[in-house]
Design a protein around this motif. Structure first.
Motif, mmCIF file in Angstrom:
data_model
loop_
_atom_site.group_PDB
_atom_site.id
_atom_site.type_symbol
_atom_site.label_atom_id
_atom_site.label_comp_id
_atom_site.label_asym_id
_atom_site.label_seq_id
_atom_site.Cartn_x
_atom_site.Cartn_y
_atom_site.Cartn_z
ATOM 1 N N GLY A 143 0.812 -1.219 0.000
ATOM 2 C CA GLY A 143 0.000 0.000 0.000
ATOM 3 C C GLY A 143 0.839 1.260 0.000
ATOM 4 N N LEU A 144 1.894 1.247 0.784
ATOM 5 C CA LEU A 144 2.804 2.393 0.843
ATOM 6 C C LEU A 144 3.493 2.611 -0.502
ATOM 7 N N SER A 145 3.900 1.529 -1.145
ATOM 8 C CA SER A 145 4.554 1.631 -2.456
ATOM 9 C C SER A 145 3.591 2.193 -3.490
ATOM 10 N N PHE A 146 2.345 1.698 -3.483
ATOM 11 C CA PHE A 146 1.352 2.205 -4.435
ATOM 12 C C PHE A 146 1.036 3.672 -4.172
ATOM 13 N N ALA A 147 0.922 4.055 -2.907
ATOM 14 C CA ALA A 147 0.633 5.456 -2.583
ATOM 15 C C ALA A 147 1.771 6.367 -3.036
ATOM 16 N N ALA A 148 3.002 5.971 -2.787
ATOM 17 C CA ALA A 148 4.149 6.782 -3.204
ATOM 18 C C ALA A 148 4.231 6.881 -4.717
ATOM 19 N N ALA A 149 3.978 5.768 -5.420
ATOM 20 C CA ALA A 149 4.032 5.784 -6.883
ATOM 21 C C ALA A 149 2.904 6.634 -7.461
ATOM 22 N N ALA A 150 1.719 6.567 -6.859
ATOM 23 C CA ALA A 150 0.598 7.383 -7.337
ATOM 24 C C ALA A 150 0.891 8.865 -7.137
ATOM 25 N N LEU A 151 1.427 9.220 -5.979
ATOM 26 C CA LEU A 151 1.803 10.626 -5.754
ATOM 27 C C LEU A 151 2.860 11.078 -6.751
ATOM 28 N N SER A 152 3.818 10.221 -7.006
ATOM 29 C CA SER A 152 4.854 10.542 -7.969
ATOM 30 C C SER A 152 4.257 10.764 -9.361
ATOM 31 N N TRP A 153 3.314 9.909 -9.732
ATOM 32 C CA TRP A 153 2.702 10.024 -11.060
ATOM 33 C C TRP A 153 1.912 11.324 -11.185
ATOM 34 N N TYR A 154 1.029 11.581 -10.214
ATOM 35 C CA TYR A 154 0.140 12.736 -10.332
ATOM 36 C C TYR A 154 0.826 14.074 -10.061
ATOM 37 N N LEU A 155 1.841 14.097 -9.221
ATOM 38 C CA LEU A 155 2.487 15.360 -8.875
ATOM 39 C C LEU A 155 3.744 15.665 -9.680
ATOM 40 N N LEU A 156 4.369 14.638 -10.250
ATOM 41 C CA LEU A 156 5.641 14.861 -10.931
ATOM 42 C C LEU A 156 5.633 14.362 -12.377
ATOM 43 N N GLU A 157 5.369 13.076 -12.555
ATOM 44 C CA GLU A 157 5.524 12.489 -13.881
ATOM 45 C C GLU A 157 4.505 12.999 -14.895
ATOM 46 N N ARG A 158 3.230 13.015 -14.543
ATOM 47 C CA ARG A 158 2.207 13.467 -15.483
ATOM 48 C C ARG A 158 2.409 14.927 -15.892
ATOM 49 N N PRO A 159 2.663 15.858 -14.951
ATOM 50 C CA PRO A 159 2.922 17.233 -15.388
ATOM 51 C C PRO A 159 4.153 17.343 -16.299
ATOM 52 N N LEU A 160 5.189 16.565 -16.020
ATOM 53 C CA LEU A 160 6.364 16.601 -16.892
ATOM 54 C C LEU A 160 6.062 16.014 -18.268
ATOM 55 N N ASN A 161 5.259 14.957 -18.309
ATOM 56 C CA ASN A 161 4.876 14.373 -19.601
ATOM 57 C C ASN A 161 4.069 15.346 -20.443
ATOM 58 N N ARG A 162 3.293 16.202 -19.808
ATOM 59 C CA ARG A 162 2.492 17.182 -20.561
ATOM 60 C C ARG A 162 3.371 18.249 -21.223
ATOM 61 N N LEU A 163 4.577 18.410 -20.751
ATOM 62 C CA LEU A 163 5.485 19.390 -21.345
ATOM 63 C C LEU A 163 6.066 18.913 -22.676
ATOM 64 N N LYS A 164 5.922 17.637 -22.982
ATOM 65 C CA LYS A 164 6.486 17.096 -24.224
ATOM 66 C C LYS A 164 5.965 17.806 -25.465
ATOM 67 N N SER A 165 4.717 18.233 -25.422
ATOM 68 C CA SER A 165 4.142 18.873 -26.594
ATOM 69 C C SER A 165 4.794 20.212 -26.909
ATOM 70 N N HIS A 166 5.542 20.760 -25.983
ATOM 71 C CA HIS A 166 6.197 22.049 -26.211
ATOM 72 C C HIS A 166 7.587 21.926 -26.827
ATOM 73 N N PHE A 167 8.057 20.710 -26.969
ATOM 74 C CA PHE A 167 9.390 20.464 -27.520
ATOM 75 C C PHE A 167 9.274 19.601 -28.766
#
Length: 87
Positions: free
Chosen positions: A59-83
């Protein structure tokens, strides 16, 4: 049958956060006792059974990975369209 399993929403979501799971699951053994001590105010993190301990780590691993996805990875992935990349 296989198509139904492969399109199951929890499995798709797990695939979406899988890189974070891969990176962060090793640290759950370090985080688990510290978080449990903060939540329970006991000096020693204690679990009634080994199964509960494993479920807590998962549960802790899933929670940390979900936070990482929603707070870091997804916003960074959205920047791809600008490059633009050359082929």
């Amino acid at each position: 049958m296989a198509g139904a399993v492969l399109t199951w929403r929890p499995l798709l979501w797990t695939g979406q956060i899988s890189y974070g799971l891969y990176l962060l699951h090793n640290f759950s053994h370090w985080w688990a006792p510290r978080i449990m001590r903060q939540l329970t105010h006991y000096r020693q993190a204690y679990f009634a059974s080994e199964i509960m301990h494993v479920l807590y780590l998962i549960g802790l691993s899933f929670a940390a990975a979900a936070l990482s996805w929603y707070l870091l990875e997804r916003p960074l992935n959205r920047l791809k369209s600008h490059f633009h990349y050359a082929a």
